[in-house]
Structures are given as C-alpha cells and as structure tokens.
Scaffold this motif. Structure first.
Motif, PDB file in Angstrom:
ATOM      1  N   ASP A  95       0.820  -1.210   0.000  1.00 34.23           N
ATOM      2  CA  ASP A  95       0.000   0.000   0.000  1.00 34.23           C
ATOM      3  C   ASP A  95       0.853   1.260   0.000  1.00 34.23           C
ATOM      4  O   ASP A  95       0.543   2.238  -0.679  1.00 34.23           O
ATOM      5  CB  ASP A  95      -0.919   0.016   1.220  1.00 34.23           C
ATOM      6  N   LEU A  96       1.940   1.252   0.768  1.00 34.39           N
ATOM      7  CA  LEU A  96       2.748   2.458   0.942  1.00 34.39           C
ATOM      8  C   LEU A  96       3.838   2.617  -0.107  1.00 34.39           C
ATOM      9  O   LEU A  96       4.190   3.743  -0.469  1.00 34.39           O
ATOM     10  CB  LEU A  96       3.373   2.466   2.333  1.00 34.39           C
ATOM     11  N   ILE A  97       4.399   1.518  -0.569  1.00 35.86           N
ATOM     12  CA  ILE A  97       5.533   1.576  -1.493  1.00 35.86           C
ATOM     13  C   ILE A  97       5.166   1.072  -2.881  1.00 35.86           C
ATOM     14  O   ILE A  97       5.610   1.608  -3.887  1.00 35.86           O
ATOM     15  CB  ILE A  97       6.723   0.771  -0.937  1.00 35.86           C
ATOM     16  N   GLY A  98       4.329   0.036  -2.943  1.00 37.92           N
ATOM     17  CA  GLY A  98       3.973  -0.590  -4.206  1.00 37.92           C
ATOM     18  C   GLY A  98       4.501  -2.002  -4.289  1.00 37.92           C
ATOM     19  O   GLY A  98       5.135  -2.510  -3.351  1.00 37.92           O
ATOM     20  N   PRO A  99       4.262  -2.665  -5.419  1.00 38.97           N
ATOM     21  CA  PRO A  99       4.645  -4.083  -5.534  1.00 38.97           C
ATOM     22  C   PRO A  99       6.142  -4.323  -5.504  1.00 38.97           C
ATOM     23  O   PRO A  99       6.570  -5.467  -5.323  1.00 38.97           O
ATOM     24  CB  PRO A  99       4.046  -4.496  -6.894  1.00 38.97           C
ATOM     25  N   GLN A 100       6.946  -3.268  -5.659  1.00 34.04           N
ATOM     26  CA  GLN A 100       8.399  -3.430  -5.604  1.00 34.04           C
ATOM     27  C   GLN A 100       8.945  -3.340  -4.181  1.00 34.04           C
ATOM     28  O   GLN A 100      10.170  -3.374  -3.973  1.00 34.04           O
ATOM     29  CB  GLN A 100       9.083  -2.368  -6.468  1.00 34.04           C
ATOM     30  N   ALA A 101       8.059  -3.235  -3.205  1.00 38.60           N
ATOM     31  CA  ALA A 101       8.509  -3.190  -1.808  1.00 38.60           C
ATOM     32  C   ALA A 101       9.238  -4.480  -1.446  1.00 38.60           C
ATOM     33  O   ALA A 101       8.892  -5.570  -1.916  1.00 38.60           O
ATOM     34  CB  ALA A 101       7.319  -2.983  -0.875  1.00 38.60           C
ATOM     35  N   ALA A 102      10.251  -4.343  -0.612  1.00 36.25           N
ATOM     36  CA  ALA A 102      11.030  -5.503  -0.175  1.00 36.25           C
ATOM     37  C   ALA A 102      11.561  -5.259   1.233  1.00 36.25           C
ATOM     38  O   ALA A 102      11.835  -4.115   1.611  1.00 36.25           O
ATOM     39  CB  ALA A 102      12.201  -5.758  -1.127  1.00 36.25           C
ATOM     40  N   ILE A 103      11.691  -6.331   1.985  1.00 36.71           N
ATOM     41  CA  ILE A 103      12.330  -6.237   3.299  1.00 36.71           C
ATOM     42  C   ILE A 103      13.832  -6.075   3.101  1.00 36.71           C
ATOM     43  O   ILE A 103      14.461  -6.813   2.342  1.00 36.71           O
ATOM     44  CB  ILE A 103      12.066  -7.500   4.138  1.00 36.71           C
ATOM     45  N   ILE A 104      14.413  -5.087   3.802  1.00 32.89           N
ATOM     46  CA  ILE A 104      15.872  -4.929   3.786  1.00 32.89           C
ATOM     47  C   ILE A 104      16.473  -5.120   5.178  1.00 32.89           C
ATOM     48  O   ILE A 104      17.698  -5.213   5.304  1.00 32.89           O
ATOM     49  CB  ILE A 104      16.300  -3.565   3.222  1.00 32.89           C
ATOM     50  N   LEU A 105      15.638  -5.165   6.192  1.00 32.27           N
ATOM     51  CA  LEU A 105      16.129  -5.353   7.564  1.00 32.27           C
ATOM     52  C   LEU A 105      15.020  -5.971   8.397  1.00 32.27           C
ATOM     53  O   LEU A 105      13.855  -5.582   8.276  1.00 32.27           O
ATOM     54  CB  LEU A 105      16.571  -4.021   8.168  1.00 32.27           C
ATOM     55  N   HIS A 106      15.393  -6.922   9.247  1.00 26.25           N
ATOM     56  CA  HIS A 106      14.443  -7.546  10.174  1.00 26.25           C
ATOM     57  C   HIS A 106      15.218  -7.861  11.451  1.00 26.25           C
ATOM     58  O   HIS A 106      16.173  -8.647  11.423  1.00 26.25           O
ATOM     59  CB  HIS A 106      13.852  -8.811   9.562  1.00 26.25           C
ATOM     60  N   ALA A 107      14.839  -7.229  12.545  1.00 29.24           N
ATOM     61  CA  ALA A 107      15.652  -7.309  13.765  1.00 29.24           C
ATOM     62  C   ALA A 107      14.768  -7.370  15.006  1.00 29.24           C
ATOM     63  O   ALA A 107      13.584  -7.024  14.977  1.00 29.24           O
ATOM     64  CB  ALA A 107      16.591  -6.102  13.856  1.00 29.24           C
ATOM     65  N   ALA A 108      15.375  -7.814  16.101  1.00 30.63           N
ATOM     66  CA  ALA A 108      14.724  -7.813  17.412  1.00 30.63           C
ATOM     67  C   ALA A 108      15.495  -6.881  18.334  1.00 30.63           C
ATOM     68  O   ALA A 108      16.733  -6.904  18.362  1.00 30.63           O
ATOM     69  CB  ALA A 108      14.699  -9.221  17.999  1.00 30.63           C
ATOM     70  N   PHE A 109      14.754  -6.058  19.070  1.00 30.75           N
ATOM     71  CA  PHE A 109      15.329  -5.162  20.082  1.00 30.75           C
ATOM     72  C   PHE A 109      14.830  -5.644  21.433  1.00 30.75           C
ATOM     73  O   PHE A 109      13.646  -5.524  21.742  1.00 30.75           O
ATOM     74  CB  PHE A 109      14.903  -3.715  19.819  1.00 30.75           C
TER      75      PHE A 109
END
Length: 241
Positions: A88-102
C-alpha cells in the motif's frame, strides 16, 4: 488483508497501527528469543549485540531474523499484514531490507539515543519505513520508545559521535531543537510505523521486566540505484505464509 489507517503518516512521520500480532505468535516469538538469550551459542548470522557484563550479560539486539529462519518468521509477518502494508505504501516493488529484534533486557538494557534510521544506513532508501511491534508492554517504565512528530520533514539531519552511546552516531547534540516528544504506550502485539527520517529513541530499562520489540524495514527495490545486502521481495515473503 489486515486493515490499517495511516492517515497521519505523511504529516507526522509515524502512525500507530494498533494490534497487529496474534497472541499465539507473540508468545512463540518471546519463547524463541528466550531460548536464544539463554543458549550457549548464537549463530554469527544474527549479528548479536549484548548489554551487561559477566553474569548480567543479556541479548540486546538480533539482526537478519527472516534470513536466518524464514520458516519461523515468514508466516508471522504475513499474519501481521506486513506485506499488504508495504504494498500500500511503497507498491509491488517493496522488499524487506532489515528484520531485527530489540530486546532491551531488564535492569541492564541500555538507552538508544535519538537518531534517524536513514542517517545510519550505507545506502539511500527513498520511501523506506519501519514497522515496529511490541512483544511486551512498552512504556516509560521499562525504557519505552519515543519519537519526534514531523522530525522527518527536513531531510537527513547531521549526526555526531556521542560518548554516552557506543552503538552509533546520534542527534543528542540537537535533541532540544526537535520539538515535542511523543511517548509511545504500546500493549503487547501493538505496532507502530515510521518514516526513514523520523527521529526516535528509547531510554534505559531499569525495571525488572524485559522490554522487547521486533522491527521490519521495507524499501523500494525498484528505485534507481537500489542496493542492499539483504533483500526479500513481497512475492517471496507471501510464499512463506
């Protein structure tokens, strides 16, 4: 699709999304991180950071979650509606570049000084945003999470070394110019999202309970010059549901 209301997003630089994480998934995540925290060895792929020393040494941060265990984390992100929000916010080219736990552990969890995510990244990611989800109660009592509305509007602010914060350069030197401070009060399972330029921070955890959260960052993989070490597109993410 999980419904979401991000009407304040453009003006404020952040939006609170309400509950996004099912309780069964939240408990599974906490148990997963508990096992890692108490284990003798963590794979170097998680790029673990710690707070405390000796007997008080505890996990502070884990990175590259979905790349280390896609079978566990992928279905959870799908049930949270993360790919729909990103599209919705970026479009179909959106991709995860970071996934972390704090994980900000009880009593020894250190503060995170004010900063903009984009200022700490090696590459420029126009339109990128973070989706940060509380795994426990999150509030001032346990270090919390706060940010500065509209702090994203002026672009990247120059960061500087901070002797009190060894993890990265910060905006401590200009924090009194950032305007009003918004304190997030998140119940377990609640999510908040913010723009790559939104200034945010958290305090030390002096309480007797861990303050735990998980963040996933989406960027536009179709943007000119896009480059990232880790990239997970929406099609691949949805295939993990």
């Amino acid at each position: 699709m999980v419904e979401h209301d991000v009407t304040a997003w453009a003006a404020e630089g952040f939006a609170e999304l309400g509950q996004r994480l099912e309780d069964d998934d939240r408990i599974a995540l906490l148990e997963h991180f508990d096992r890692m925290d108490s284990g003798a060895r963590i794979s170097p792929g998680y790029q673990a950071q710690y707070d405390g020393e000796g007997d008080t040494r505890r996990l502070r941060k884990l990175r590259r979650l979905i790349w280390n265990d896609p079978g566990f984390f992928g279905p959870i992100l799908n049930r949270m509606g993360a790919p729909d929000l990103a599209e919705d916010l970026i479009g179909p080219q959106a991709a995860i570049i970071l996934h972390a736990a704090f994980l900000k552990p009880a009593q020894v969890g250190t503060h995170v000084a004010p900063h903009q995510d984009q200022a700490l990244w090696t590459h420029d990611y126009p339109g990128a945003f973070s989706m940060w989800t509380a795994l426990t109660d999150v509030g001032p009592r346990n270090g919390g999470l706060h940010g500065y509305p509209r702090s994203h509007a002026g672009g990247v602010i120059e960061h500087a070394p901070d002797a009190e914060h060894p993890w990265h350069d910060t905006l401590t030197h200009v924090s009194d110019t950032l305007g009003e401070r918004h304190e997030f009060h998140l119940a377990p399972g609640d999510s908040v999202m913010w723009d790559r330029l939104f200034v945010h921070a958290s305090g030390p955890n002096t309480s007797s309970e861990d303050r735990r959260g998980m963040v996933v960052v989406f960027a536009n993989a179709g943007a000119p010059g896009f480059h990232a070490r880790d990239v997970l597109g929406l099609e691949e993410l949805r295939s993990m549901a």
